[in-house]
Scaffold this active site. Structure first.
Site, PDB file in Angstrom:
ATOM      1  N   GLU A   1     -90.252 -92.730 100.686  1.00 12.60           N
ATOM      2  CA  GLU A   1     -91.282 -91.747 100.304  1.00 12.60           C
ATOM      3  C   GLU A   1     -92.269 -91.513 101.449  1.00 12.60           C
ATOM      4  O   GLU A   1     -93.481 -91.695 101.316  1.00 12.60           O
ATOM      5  CB  GLU A   1     -91.999 -92.202  99.033  1.00 12.60           C
ATOM      6  CG  GLU A   1     -91.074 -92.271  97.834  1.00 12.60           C
ATOM      7  CD  GLU A   1     -91.744 -92.676  96.539  1.00 12.60           C
ATOM      8  OE1 GLU A   1     -91.113 -92.516  95.479  1.00 12.60           O
ATOM      9  OE2 GLU A   1     -92.905 -93.164  96.575  1.00 12.60           O
TER      10      GLU A   1
ATOM     11  N   GLU B   1     -84.819 -92.301  93.169  1.00  9.87           N
ATOM     12  CA  GLU B   1     -85.693 -92.805  92.107  1.00  9.87           C
ATOM     13  C   GLU B   1     -85.874 -91.738  91.039  1.00  9.87           C
ATOM     14  O   GLU B   1     -86.132 -90.577  91.359  1.00  9.87           O
ATOM     15  CB  GLU B   1     -87.080 -93.198  92.646  1.00  9.87           C
ATOM     16  CG  GLU B   1     -87.084 -94.372  93.576  1.00  9.87           C
ATOM     17  CD  GLU B   1     -88.487 -94.760  94.013  1.00  9.87           C
ATOM     18  OE1 GLU B   1     -89.445 -94.547  93.224  1.00  9.87           O
ATOM     19  OE2 GLU B   1     -88.633 -95.263  95.147  1.00  9.87           O
TER      20      GLU B   1
END
Length: 474
Positions: free
Chosen positions: A175, A362
């Site tokens: 991320e 995710e």
């Protein structure tokens, strides 16, 4: 009977975790302190000087000592892939050592060998959010310093050489676009005196260069390996059809595109020139930086998707998380919009823009949960809400594949309950497996299968067909 599932036998169904969330054992095996060890609560609440007893991640669910038990459960579920990370400070405790910590290297050898027993493919994040050695954060101010790029690359070369025969999918960072929201937690950059927008972009640039150089190193070691770098997708819809809201949504979505443009195309996108000029942002970028970024783009796009947001010209929240409410979507217990169709939109959008294979690293559903007895007297969690949310998202991925989008993998967040990174608590439980580790640090650490455990097992063993049975769609 018409075909319903487009996942196929080679689709990589699995689950995800990260070293700092679930390994625990922060003072075992020669591991050094990491950024996460001094952030006991929310990253926005700041750091402590040293590790403190209220930091549940120090012990967490003790995967470090229970990995065989946990991987056996993942194997029982039928995982084809397991995404986790290597704790940088287990390999180089301070980040600056001449030689790596052999005990740390051997631990991951053991983990990968255990995964191989169950035919589970490793998808490995080289360093997850908050896993930078604390020494590099305190001595060099993390990725604000170019010197840290070199320490990171030495670490990358060490672990890729070590595991080149065991790992074929690597992720350079997790991320990466969250560096704007939590500079210390993501990149080891001190927030004591604030971090300017220009400084955040400079840190991001150093991470772009580090990622590209890491990709170059990995490819030299094994040209057949696949390399990505994850970002978190927060698709923005315009709040209304008003042109100004549509424009606001476009501009805010470009902060996601900015990161993927650099990953996939290897260069700063054209629209950032005006952005930088109007804000007088001047970055230290060398010709070598441009060259290495251009030559070392990602093989696939990897991203987290939990929710979508809305944008309004009157309530601009540029480059941060939006709190505007979408009136057409429900919200979960954490205030996040539940938007499975948004995932299909994101997948199609990214495919249109880049034509690169995609892996959803995710996606999940968190709830405050307690053990209860099932009809047979066994302790479990009746998590029908998780089955519903994951099922809806998986069906939308199936629709995207049917649209013609190339999606080759999906790992839920998470495989097993562990300490939440964004809250520092055990209240947000994400997994298919309940772990008896409580908010006060008590608990037996015993593992229990939730109802979703068997559901996901059936989804995997039927290549997604189970998603279209009456029992799942009712």
């Amino acid at each position: 009977m018409a075909k319903k599932s487009y996942f196929g036998e080679n689709f990589l169904f699995g689950g995800a975790a990260a070293a700092y969330h679930f390994e625990g054992a922060y003072d075992q095996g020669g591991r050094g302190l990491a950024v996460t060890d001094v952030v006991p609560g929310k990253p926005s609440e700041g750091r402590t000087e040293k590790p403190t007893p209220d930091n549940l991640k120090l012990k967490s669910i003790d995967f470090y000592n229970r990995y065989k038990e946990d991987i056996a459960l993942f194997g029982e579920m039928g995982f084809r892939v397991f995404r986790t990370s290597i704790a940088w400070s287990r390999i180089f405790p301070k980040g600056i050592e001449d030689e790596p910590n052999e005990e740390g290297l051997q631990f991951y050898d053991n983990v990968f060998d255990e995964m191989a027993k169950y035919n589970i493919t490793p998808l490995i994040t080289l360093t997850h959010t908050s896993e930078m050695p604390l020494y590099l954060a305190e001595k060099y101010n993390g990725f604000a310093s170019r010197e840290v790029i070199d320490y990171y690359l030495k670490y990358v070369e060490t672990v890729v050489n070590r595991y080149k025969d065991k790992v074929k999918y690597w992720l350079t960072f997790n991320e990466i676009n969250t560096v704007f929201h939590m500079p210390f937690y993501q990149a080891g950059v001190s927030e004591e005196n604030g971090v300017t927008l220009e400084e955040k972009f400079q840190v991001a640039h150093h991470m772009f260069v580090a990622s590209a150089k890491a990709t170059e190193i990995i490819k030299k070691i094994d040209p057949e390996v696949k390399v990505g770098c994850t970002f978190i997708s927060t698709l923005r819809y315009p709040l209304t059809p008003k042109p100004e809201d549509v424009l606001a949504a476009m501009q805010e979505n470009r902060f996601q595109d900015f990161f993927t443009d650099i990953q996939a195309r290897g260069e700063y996108p054209w629209y950032m020139k005006r952005y930088f000029e109007e804000r007088n942002i001047q970055l230290d970028i060398t010709e070598e930086d441009f060259d290495v970024m251009k030559k070392n783009t990602v093989d696939f796009l990897a991203f987290s998707y939990y929710y979508s947001n809305v944008a309004s010209a009157e309530n601009r929240v540029e480059n941060t998380f939006s709190t505007l409410r979408n009136p057409y979507l429900p919200v979960d217990n954490w205030g996040w919009h539940v938007d499975p169709v948004g995932l299909r939109i994101v997948l199609n959008y990214l495919w249109d823009r880049y034509r690169l294979p995609m892996f959803i690293t995710e996606n999940g559903c968190a709830a405050i949960e307690e053990l209860t007895e099932d009809e047979n007297g066994n302790l479990t969690v009746i998590d029908d809400y998780r089955i519903k949310v994951l099922g809806e998202h998986l069906r939308q991925i199936n629709e995207a594949i049917k649209d013609g989008v190339e999606v080759f993998g999906y790992t839920t967040w998470s495989a097993i309950d562990f300490v939440s990174g964004t809250t520092g608590t055990m209240l947000k439980r994400w997994g298919f497996i309940y772990v008896d580790y409580q908010q006060d640090g008590s608990g037996t650490l015993k593992r229990y299968k939730k109802k979703s455990f068997d559901w996901y097992k059936k989804v995997i063993e039927t290549n997604g067909e189970y998603l279209f049975t009456e029992s799942d769609t009712e």
